[in-house]
Design a protein around this motif. Structure first.
Motif, PDB file in Angstrom:
ATOM      1  N   SER A 111       0.941  -0.976  -0.006  1.00 19.76           N
ATOM      2  CA  SER A 111      -0.568  -0.072  -0.400  1.00 19.76           C
ATOM      3  C   SER A 111       0.747   0.679  -0.031  1.00 19.76           C
ATOM      4  O   SER A 111       0.814   2.202  -0.791  1.00 19.76           O
ATOM      5  CB  SER A 111      -1.034  -0.048   1.570  1.00 19.76           C
ATOM      6  N   ASP A 196      -6.785  -0.722  -3.075  1.00 19.11           N
ATOM      7  CA  ASP A 196      -5.812  -1.233  -2.509  1.00 19.11           C
ATOM      8  C   ASP A 196      -6.402  -2.678  -1.180  1.00 19.11           C
ATOM      9  O   ASP A 196      -7.737  -3.062  -1.494  1.00 19.11           O
ATOM     10  CB  ASP A 196      -5.372  -0.882  -1.654  1.00 19.11           C
ATOM     11  N   ASP A 197      -5.643  -3.594  -1.734  1.00 17.23           N
ATOM     12  CA  ASP A 197      -6.804  -5.615  -0.580  1.00 17.23           C
ATOM     13  C   ASP A 197      -7.419  -5.786  -1.727  1.00 17.23           C
ATOM     14  O   ASP A 197      -8.822  -5.856  -0.994  1.00 17.23           O
ATOM     15  CB  ASP A 197      -6.942  -4.861   0.813  1.00 17.23           C
TER      16      ASP A 197
HETATM   17 MG   LIG Z   1      -2.090  -2.847   2.463  1.00 17.69          MG
END
Ligand SMILES: [Mg+2]
Ligand SMILES: Nc1ncnc2c1ncn2[C@@H]1O[C@H](COP(=O)(O)OP(=O)(O)OP(=O)(O)O)[C@@H](O)[C@H]1O
Length: 383
Positions: A111, A196-197
């Protein structure tokens, strides 16, 4: 002598959270970490009254708490990849543009890396095209959209997260919301969308597949480059239909998947990359008695054992040790200070295993060998 804190500083919130709106993102793009304090000579420091010393030490802790982010070889590699993709996609014909998935275990800096790169991209655009960011422009220019997915995410939640980010209406059906966000993405000139994720698109859930289809739909209709990060993405519904079929998905034909791992010490190049990260973090310490390059030269192997090569654990360990070295007055990040820090459960467990293995495989010292080591007075160092 330290200046008193600026008026109103008590009301400032110094920290950063994951951006959820374009305003959060702009704040991240403009964010400047706490400045490096200038230390007065040690004798002056010792002669300070309690309040003066407390304020200087607080400024030091704030500075150490941010520490520096390292442009590691991995960050540089993905920077080149993402910038090249953005260039190659900018005026590409309609349809889904090639995207990139960064796949890696937790806490390797996925991230952070995508945000560092996207921030750099946007800062360059602000410098090169100031007119696009002018307040006179009709509607805001939002070159980067950053969406951090929630667990067990549904397609509608993805659309709502987009809408919140771009400040478009969140009411109505998913189709209504999508219509608004796709219109806004074009109007805002968005070039880079970060998810993200992405592992939260869980394959085992019906919704996971639907979300995958939804991302494909957005990728088809938005003139943007998509970069995703996540854990075990090979098994994600973005790349594989899972189950018995094992068929690849349509999105798998559009995304390249590259891995990001922990730092290893397998080759000399690996070790040099690890040492370089330690050097950049250590060089940022603002302590009175810290011997320059002590960690870089003598504790690099210990730091690898302690953290398993995780940049997150390394950053935490050095950050916390620096804060502790100030509060305890030792003024140096020593092995003793680092040993006294308890890292995350996963990293402590990893270190316990390393120690156990070392104990099991360590050759039993003969009395002669022990005596010889004692004679030479060898320091216990790593390299
Ligand atoms: Mg992350
Ligand atoms: N390039 C870097 N330089 C210095 N520290 C870093 C860097 N990248 C990450 N870190 C440290 O590691 C921490 C965790 O990084 P990050 O959240 O990016 O990992 P992640 O791979 O996304 O983890 P997760 O899979 O759990 O989301 C950051 O808060 C920061 O302290």
């Amino acid at each position: 002598m330290m200046a008193p804190p600026p008026e109103g500083a008590d009301f400032l919130h110094p920290g950063l959270a994951e951006p959820r709106t374009k305003e959060d993102w702009f704040a991240y793009v403009f964010y400047e970490p706490p400045p490096r304090p200038v230390l007065p000579p040690h004798s002056v420091y010792l002669a300070m009254n309690e309040g003066e010393r407390r304020r200087l030490n607080r400024a030091r802790s704030q500075y150490h708490s941010a520490l520096v982010l390292a442009w590691t070889p991995a960050v540089q590699h993905f920077e080149a990849e993402i910038f090249e993709l953005l260039d190659a996609n900018e005026y590409a014909p309609p349809g889904a543009r090639p995207g990139l998935l960064i796949d890696g275990p937790p806490t390797v800096g996925k991230s952070t890396l995508v945000k560092m790169i996207a921030r750099k991209f946007e800062r360059q655009l602000r410098e090169d095209y100031p007119g696009r960011f002018s307040p006179d422009r009709l509607g805001s220019y939002v070159p980067v959209v950053y969406i951090s997915l929630a667990d067990q995410v549904t397609p509608k939640q993805i659309s709502v997260a987009f809408a919140r980010y771009l400040n478009t209406p969140t009411g109505g059906t998913k189709e209504d919301i999508d219509h608004h966000i796709l219109t806004a993405l074009k109007a805002c000139g968005t070039q880079l969308v970060i998810f993200d994720d992405l592992h939260f698109l869980d394959c085992s859930h019906k919704e996971g597949r639907a979300s995958n289809d939804h991302i494909k739909y957005l990728a088809n209709h938005a003139p943007c480059t998509i970069v995703g990060t996540g854990v075990d993405l090979e098994d994600s519904p973005l790349l594989s239909e899972g189950g018995a079929s094992g068929r690849t998905t349509q999105t798998s034909g559009r995304f390249s998947r590259q891995e990001l791992g922990t730092f290893a010490l397998d080759t000399e190049a690996d070790a040099l990359a690890w040492v370089a990260v330690i050097r950049s973090l250590e060089g940022a310490l603002e302590l009175y008695r810290h011997e320059p390059e002590r960690l870089t030269r003598h504790q690099w192997k210990y730091l690898h054992e302690r953290t398993g090569g995780s940049i997150a654990a390394l950053h935490t360990l050095i950050r916390r040790s620096a804060v502790r070295a100030v509060t305890r007055g030792t003024e140096a990040v020593t092995r003793e200070v680092m040993d006294s820090i308890v890292l995350s459960h996963a990293h402590e467990r990893g270190y316990a295993k390393v120690l156990e293995l070392k104990n099991r495989t360590a050759p039993k010292k003969t009395p002669r060998a022990s005596r010889a080591a004692g004679k030479t007075g060898q320091a216990v160092t790593d390299g």
